[in-house]
Design a protein around this motif. Structure first.
Motif, PDB file in Angstrom:
ATOM      1  N   ILE A   1      42.731  56.861  40.898  1.00 58.29           N
ATOM      2  CA  ILE A   1      41.576  56.178  41.750  1.00 58.29           C
ATOM      3  C   ILE A   1      41.338  55.020  40.865  1.00 58.29           C
ATOM      4  O   ILE A   1      41.204  53.855  41.215  1.00 58.29           O
ATOM      5  N   VAL A   2      41.410  55.236  39.446  1.00 57.50           N
ATOM      6  CA  VAL A   2      40.742  54.071  38.591  1.00 57.50           C
ATOM      7  C   VAL A   2      41.985  53.032  38.504  1.00 57.50           C
ATOM      8  O   VAL A   2      41.626  51.875  38.485  1.00 57.50           O
ATOM      9  N   THR A   3      43.022  53.760  38.567  1.00 50.15           N
ATOM     10  CA  THR A   3      44.342  52.562  38.717  1.00 50.15           C
ATOM     11  C   THR A   3      44.137  51.668  40.135  1.00 50.15           C
ATOM     12  O   THR A   3      44.241  50.612  40.073  1.00 50.15           O
TER      13      THR A   3
ATOM     14  N   SER B   1      41.446  49.048  39.900  1.00 53.58           N
ATOM     15  CA  SER B   1      41.978  47.707  39.229  1.00 53.58           C
ATOM     16  C   SER B   1      42.858  46.948  40.232  1.00 53.58           C
ATOM     17  O   SER B   1      42.920  45.719  40.169  1.00 53.58           O
ATOM     18  N   GLU B   2      43.754  47.737  40.765  1.00 54.42           N
ATOM     19  CA  GLU B   2      44.727  46.905  41.560  1.00 54.42           C
ATOM     20  C   GLU B   2      44.023  46.274  42.973  1.00 54.42           C
ATOM     21  O   GLU B   2      44.414  45.026  42.990  1.00 54.42           O
TER      22      GLU B   2
ATOM     23  N   GLU C   1      41.065  45.261  42.906  1.00 56.33           N
ATOM     24  CA  GLU C   1      40.354  44.200  42.320  1.00 56.33           C
ATOM     25  C   GLU C   1      41.291  42.887  42.242  1.00 56.33           C
ATOM     26  O   GLU C   1      41.056  41.621  42.748  1.00 56.33           O
ATOM     27  N   ASP C   2      42.483  43.198  41.621  1.00 56.54           N
ATOM     28  CA  ASP C   2      43.351  42.066  41.590  1.00 56.54           C
ATOM     29  C   ASP C   2      43.754  41.470  42.889  1.00 56.54           C
ATOM     30  O   ASP C   2      43.755  40.367  42.988  1.00 56.54           O
TER      31      ASP C   2
ATOM     32  N   VAL D   1      35.016  43.931  43.692  1.00 54.54           N
ATOM     33  CA  VAL D   1      34.746  44.652  42.547  1.00 54.54           C
ATOM     34  C   VAL D   1      33.948  46.051  42.766  1.00 54.54           C
ATOM     35  O   VAL D   1      33.050  46.209  43.564  1.00 54.54           O
ATOM     36  N   ILE D   2      34.825  47.080  42.815  1.00 52.08           N
ATOM     37  CA  ILE D   2      34.225  48.574  43.170  1.00 52.08           C
ATOM     38  C   ILE D   2      33.350  48.901  41.947  1.00 52.08           C
ATOM     39  O   ILE D   2      33.867  49.092  40.905  1.00 52.08           O
ATOM     40  N   ARG D   3      32.151  49.566  42.344  1.00 56.82           N
ATOM     41  CA  ARG D   3      31.542  50.005  41.284  1.00 56.82           C
ATOM     42  C   ARG D   3      31.355  51.484  41.187  1.00 56.82           C
ATOM     43  O   ARG D   3      31.864  52.135  42.074  1.00 56.82           O
ATOM     44  N   ALA D   4      30.976  52.003  40.437  1.00 54.29           N
ATOM     45  CA  ALA D   4      31.036  53.441  39.892  1.00 54.29           C
ATOM     46  C   ALA D   4      30.432  54.220  41.242  1.00 54.29           C
ATOM     47  O   ALA D   4      30.794  55.297  41.458  1.00 54.29           O
ATOM     48  N   GLN D   5      29.375  53.565  41.625  1.00 54.99           N
ATOM     49  CA  GLN D   5      28.545  54.439  42.819  1.00 54.99           C
ATOM     50  C   GLN D   5      29.548  54.454  43.979  1.00 54.99           C
ATOM     51  O   GLN D   5      28.974  55.153  44.940  1.00 54.99           O
TER      52      GLN D   5
ATOM     53  N   LEU E   1      32.388  55.038  43.930  1.00 55.87           N
ATOM     54  CA  LEU E   1      33.750  56.158  43.810  1.00 55.87           C
ATOM     55  C   LEU E   1      33.210  57.415  44.248  1.00 55.87           C
ATOM     56  O   LEU E   1      33.101  58.271  43.594  1.00 55.87           O
TER      57      LEU E   1
ATOM     58  N   ARG F   1      21.102  54.042  41.001  1.00 57.99           N
ATOM     59  CA  ARG F   1      22.128  53.768  42.145  1.00 57.99           C
ATOM     60  C   ARG F   1      21.711  53.355  43.497  1.00 57.99           C
ATOM     61  O   ARG F   1      22.263  52.891  44.407  1.00 57.99           O
TER      62      ARG F   1
ATOM     63  N   PHE G   1      34.367  57.655  35.445  1.00 57.74           N
ATOM     64  CA  PHE G   1      34.321  56.389  36.570  1.00 57.74           C
ATOM     65  C   PHE G   1      33.611  55.341  35.990  1.00 57.74           C
ATOM     66  O   PHE G   1      33.843  54.181  35.788  1.00 57.74           O
ATOM     67  N   PRO G   2      32.203  55.564  35.544  1.00 60.02           N
ATOM     68  CA  PRO G   2      31.606  54.426  35.103  1.00 60.02           C
ATOM     69  C   PRO G   2      32.264  53.587  34.148  1.00 60.02           C
ATOM     70  O   PRO G   2      32.052  52.304  33.916  1.00 60.02           O
TER      71      PRO G   2
ATOM     72  N   VAL H   1      35.502  51.680  35.164  1.00 62.53           N
ATOM     73  CA  VAL H   1      35.301  50.374  35.879  1.00 62.53           C
ATOM     74  C   VAL H   1      34.194  49.558  35.390  1.00 62.53           C
ATOM     75  O   VAL H   1      33.838  48.537  36.221  1.00 62.53           O
TER      76      VAL H   1
ATOM     77  N   ARG I   1      37.334  46.856  32.204  1.00 65.12           N
ATOM     78  CA  ARG I   1      38.211  46.256  33.118  1.00 65.12           C
ATOM     79  C   ARG I   1      38.833  44.881  32.435  1.00 65.12           C
ATOM     80  O   ARG I   1      39.917  44.660  32.561  1.00 65.12           O
TER      81      ARG I   1
END
Lengths: 349, 168, 75, 467
Positions: free
Chosen positions: C34-36, C39-40, C42-43, C48-52, C54, D118, D271-272, D275, D280
């Protein structure tokens, strides 16, 4: 209906298991049966002894009967504390009203549950005294007053309500005796007196720890006060006694305090230690454990001496003229003599 | 706004810290120690290694307790006595008392020491007046040391389990 | 959608992603993936996906994920 | 109050009765009153800790929401709340004085405040409800760490009496007691002896296995009791374990063991961090320079930080730090190596081997808990290679004890197998009333008779042994 039956079955199984797991005290710690044996003998006693091993090993009620016609019973248990004595007295007075209650003062030296010794031993003594009591407010009070810290942590009074919680792991030690005495125990005492027939003469006196606390504790006095009050309310004469014995020490400082206490409240206090010679106790033949407790010959001498005080100073009547009482006590005397013969025979072989 | 917030945080911190502070009392308090024959002896300690280090006692006796046999054992070593009982893991030290003035506590108090010396050696001791005598109690977490004085001189010194010690 | 599927396929070449693949169960996406993925994305999308963001609801299928990306780009 | 104390059971039973007697809208107040009483009874004067967390959470939650509504920044309140509570948690962990449940309720409180920040959770208006969320007594003792979104509603909603749920809950508690009292507490003294007297490879290996058994029984059993009791209250808490010893990799193990903590860490740390802007940016830079490896840098950083936090949460000592890092290392290695084994997935022998391997590795890592000085731990690991293997100290377990343990393991494994294949055992037994009754009765007897509980239990020389 089916559900109810299954549930009933389960409860019966649990009950039987509990009865099986509870220790029967048939080995060398027969003391565990002392307290429960009273209920078959309740009523008709002119004297009730209350206290620790210094009463149930040092006085023989049969001798009191034989020599003075005084019917008596001993409500003693090992390391009985003052608070336990108080509740046992309270319970006993609900079954009968004797003329005299004799309390052995030695236990006054234990002021708190913690001061009676290490936790596990205290807990064992608690069990021996409390498990034998029938359910009543007195038992509940005695439990609450006696619980050790560890016991409180592990369910405390609850483990007395359901002893299986305490003895659950005894299954690995069960013997055929646990089955044999499942419902009915063997009678180990004669009117609360636990007979010892061995002889181990006293040689050197035991080294005694120094006296670090000269005053007997407040808690002890408080419970003694309550006993005094209880006897007053019921019109029973309370006699304080220090039974004969060389160890552990009964310090003169303590003796003085009890004597003062007794004088203030107009109670009779008999310290039997200075009278040992008069009683005729011979520490080379009358003790089974080198001077701590008396054997049967010593206990008979002590009872014989003490009976005179009960007769002369407390005015207790001779009941040997009452045929009904006589019949009952003849039976008891016969059992006592039989036990004595058997034990002496076993000891010789 | 900022002030109010600060006050609140401070109040909370203080609350938390007072809670912290209260607990620490029970944690502290080492038990009094006696040392002899190259071993340190504390109440509740496993008796076997101590008895081995002390060597052959000069006197020995077993004192039965109310029920059960041979539970207490008293070992005499001339200048002090050691009493052991049955603990959870076997024989443990339950009492120790000094018998003469040839031995002293690690703090230097012996039978015959005077009150000033006792007070200097045990500044935190609780003193219980008891008629003509006084007993100084040095309490640890699970054991205590009693120093008994009569007419200003030490007459008895005993180590025992805690619980018997509080002044009446 | 094709770009998104391509990114997913690069992460897990052994799975045949469609727009209704349940990413977490069938796609075997773990938190690393998910983290990868974040970033993909975003590119590729500039979102820009925020923590909340997820949370499982946003990562149910590529469809829901795309919806999230659109929403984020609008903000 | 400990879970196995008869008072806890009596207390819970009493509360359960009252709970279903009062009208639904007041039920949560019963829980609150019970929880507060329980907490006072256990902690006495130390309620200050919980009170502090409660007050800060209450005030900061509201302030943050007000600021959000007005469109102002609320970061200050968030930082103050997080900072203070973390400091309290770390301070307590550092000084080794742990008020009941501080590890659990602090995480719950932090999660709640972050969620409010949030905007995914509403701030709680009713102080009572927030207090209950923090001090709900069953989970204060052994967790799990619930999320505000999972727990707030079920705690305060009315729950009508549902015989099946209550029965299921009690059954689960019984099962939990079995694992805790019969298994875990039976091995506990042996684990202690093995930790104290390290006697080489053999005893270290035995220690690893027995400790795994102990911690499994103790932790999953405790959670069964907590979740079971909650189920009896009609409150469904999130599961904390999913047959963790059937995991095929370290990463999977951590998705199946202590799941609620894992979820919390993922949500609020992993997660925080991964991201967050600096990470990043770092990732982008790394990718330009290092290519494929650089792409994973953010994940790596986040993983390391997460495990650092997890390790420290368990205890502020070197061994927990080491333990966290070992887990982290193994997870990352597993992640790197995973593509190599992709082809083998689904093959039976491979699954078997990876489950066994994971189990052994996790056992060996977990032992780290027991040695405050990591050097002792490494010495133990080394002795696995050098021996001696035969010297094992007397563990004080009779052959009967070993038999009970072995049987217990078989039963636990069997139940886990059934669960992973057919689902809830309780559901399977629900229709067969008679069978269920006697199975439960047997389980009750096992707990009652074979459980290691009560006064003088460890006293091997206890006076009763003389009889």
């Amino acid at each position: 209906m089916k559900k109810l039956r299954a549930f009933f079955c389960a409860v019966v199984i649990l009950g039987l298991l509990q009865a099986l797991l509870v220790p029967k005290y048939t080995g060398n710690v027969r003391e565990g049966n002392l307290i429960r044996e009273y209920y078959d003998n309740a009523g008709g006693n002119d004297v009730i002894f209350i206290g620790d091993c210094e009463v149930y090993e040092n006085f023989s009620p049969i001798t009191l009967w034989q020599e003075y016609g005084i019917p008596s019973y001993i409500r003693g248990s090992p390391q009985q504390t003052v608070w336990q004595s108080y509740y046992l007295l309270e319970e006993t007075l609900r079954y009968e009203t004797p003329k005299v209650v004799v309390f052995n003062v030695f236990a006054l030296k234990y002021d708190t549950v913690e001061s009676t010794g290490d936790q596990s031993r205290r807990e064992a003594y608690n069990r021996i005294t409390l498990d034998g009591m029938r359910w009543s407010g007195s038992k509940w009070g005695a439990i609450q007053a006696s619980l050790t810290q560890e016991e409180r942590q592990w369910g405390g009074a609850l483990t007395y309500v359901f002893p299986i919680l305490r003895y659950h792991d005894r299954w690995s030690e069960l013997t055929w005796k646990d089955v044999r005495y499942l419902f009915k125990r063997e009678t180990v005492s004669d009117c609360g007196y636990l007979m010892q027939t061995g002889v181990e003469p006293m040689t050197d006196p035991f080294p005694s720890p120094p006296l670090t606390k000269r005053t007997l504790g407040d808690n002890s006095w408080r419970y003694l006060d309550k006993m005094v009050q209880l006897c007053r309310d019921k019109g029973v004469q309370l006699v304080l006694v220090k039974s004969p014995g060389l160890y552990p020490a009964w310090w003169p400082e303590w003796d003085q305090q009890v004597a003062d206490y007794a004088r203030e409240r107009e109670l009779l206090y008999i310290n039997m230690i200075p009278a040992q010679e008069e009683i005729g106790i011979d520490w080379s033949t009358d003790t089974y454990d080198a001077g701590l407790h008396l054997n049967v010959s010593g206990a008979e001498k002590a009872a014989s001496w003490f009976g005179r005080i009960l007769r002369d100073q407390c005015g207790l009547p001779d009941r040997r003229s009452d045929p009904q009482v006589c019949a009952r006590w003849e039976e008891k005397t016969a059992r006592y003599e039989a036990r004595k013969g058997l034990l002496l025979e076993q000891g010789d072989s | 706004m900022m002030k109010k917030r600060l006050c609140m945080i401070l109040a909370c911190l203080i609350l938390g810290l007072t809670a912290c502070g209260q607990e620490e009392q029970t944690v502290s308090g080492g038990d009094p120690v006696f040392s002899a024959g190259g071993v340190e002896i504390v109440i509740h300690a496993d008796a076997a290694p101590i008895l081995e280090a002390l060597g052959e006692p000069t006197s020995y006796s077993e004192t039965p307790s109310c029920a059960g046999e041979g539970m207490d054992k008293t070992y005499g070593y001339g200048s002090f006595y050691l009493l052991t009982g049955l603990g959870e893991d076997g024989e443990v030290v339950s009492r120790l008392w000094l018998a003469d003035d040839t031995v002293a506590t690690p703090e230097g108090i012996r039978i015959g020491s005077d009150e000033e010396q006792v007070e200097a050696a045990y500044p935190d001791a609780a003193c219980c007046e008891d008629g003509s005598c006084s007993t100084y109690w040095i309490d640890g977490a699970t054991a205590s040391l009693a120093v008994v004085l009569e007419d200003g001189k030490v007459t008895a010194i005993e180590y025992s389990a805690a619980g018997q010690t509080s002044c009446d | 959608m094709d770009t998104l599927l391509k990114i997913l396929w690069e992460l897990h070449p052994d799975i045949n992603f469609t727009e209704d693949t349940r990413l977490l169960e069938e796609g075997g996406l773990d938190s690393f993936d998910i983290v990868t993925l974040v970033s993909e994305i975003e590119d590729a999308f500039g979102a820009v996906i925020r923590a909340q963001d997820l949370i499982p609801e946003n990562f149910q299928t590529p469809k829901t994920l795309l919806a999230l990306i659109r929403r984020l780009r609008e903000d | 109050m400990i879970l196995q104390s008869p008072w806890f059971i009596l207390f819970a039973a009493g509360l359960l009765v009252v709970y279903y007697l009062v009208p639904g809208k007041h039920q949560w107040k019963v829980l609150l009153a019970g929880s507060v009483c329980a907490y006072f009874q256990v902690e006495g004067a130390r309620v200050g800790f919980l009170l502090t967390t409660f007050l800060t959470t209450l005030v900061c939650g509201r302030k943050i929401e007000q600021a959000r509504e007005r469109g102002e920044r609320a970061g200050g309140w968030l930082a103050a709340c997080l900072g203070l509570n973390l400091a309290l948690l770390l301070g307590c962990k550092g000084s080794l004085l742990l008020p009941l449940g501080i590890s659990y309720y602090t995480l719950q409180a932090l999660g709640y405040v972050i969620d409010v920040y949030r905007g995914t959770e509403k701030a709680e208006k009713d102080p009572g409800k927030l207090a209950l969320f923090l001090c709900y007594f069953p989970q204060l003792i052994q967790g799990p760490v619930s999320r505000a979104s999972q727990l707030r509603a079920p705690l305060t909603e009315p729950h009508a009496y549902d015989g099946k749920q209550v029965s299921f809950g009690l059954q689960r508690m019984l099962w939990g007691y079995f694992k805790k009292l019969v298994i875990a507490d039976r091995v506990a003294p042996a684990v202690e002896i093995l930790t104290r007297d390290q006697a080489g490879g053999g005893s270290f290996a035995l220690l690893a296995v027995l400790y795994a058994l102990r911690i499994y029984g103790d932790f999953t059993g405790g959670i069964d009791i907590v979740l079971g009791l909650s189920q009896a209250f009609g409150i469904g808490l999130p599961e904390n374990f999913r047959q963790p010893f059937f995991s095929g990799s370290v990463a999977e193990y951590w998705r199946r063991w202590h799941m609620s903590l894992g979820a919390w860490m993922r949500e609020y740390v992993f997660f925080p961090v991964s991201v967050s802007k600096p990470v990043r940016r770092l990732g982008k830079a790394a990718r330009r320079r290092l290519g494929a490896f650089g792409k994973r840098l953010p994940v790596y950083i986040a993983t390391i930080l997460t495990w650092l936090a997890t390790g420290l949460w368990h205890g502020l000592t070197l061994n927990f730090l080491l333990w966290g890092m070992l887990n982290c290392l193994l997870i990352l290695i597993g992640e790197e190596l995973a593509p190599l084994f992709r082809g083998l997935k689904g093959k039976r022998w491979y699954t078997g081997c990876s489950i066994l391997g994971t189990w052994l590795i996790m056992d060996l890592i977990r032992v780290c808990d027991l040695f405050p000085d990591p050097r002792d731990y490494f010495r133990g690991l080394k002795s696995l290679l050098t021996g001696p293997w035969g010297q094992i100290p007397d563990l004080g377990l009779s052959s009967l004890d070993w038999g009970i343990l072995a049987l217990g393991c078989v039963v636990m494994t069997g139940v886990s197998l059934v669960q992973s294949r057919w689902g809830s055992v309780r559901e399977l037994l629900w229709k067969r009333e008679t069978l269920r009754f006697w199975i439960l009765f047997a389980l009750l007897l096992a707990v009652l008779l074979l459980g290691c509980y009560g006064v003088g239990y460890e006293a091997s020389n206890f006076i009763y042994n003389q009889f």
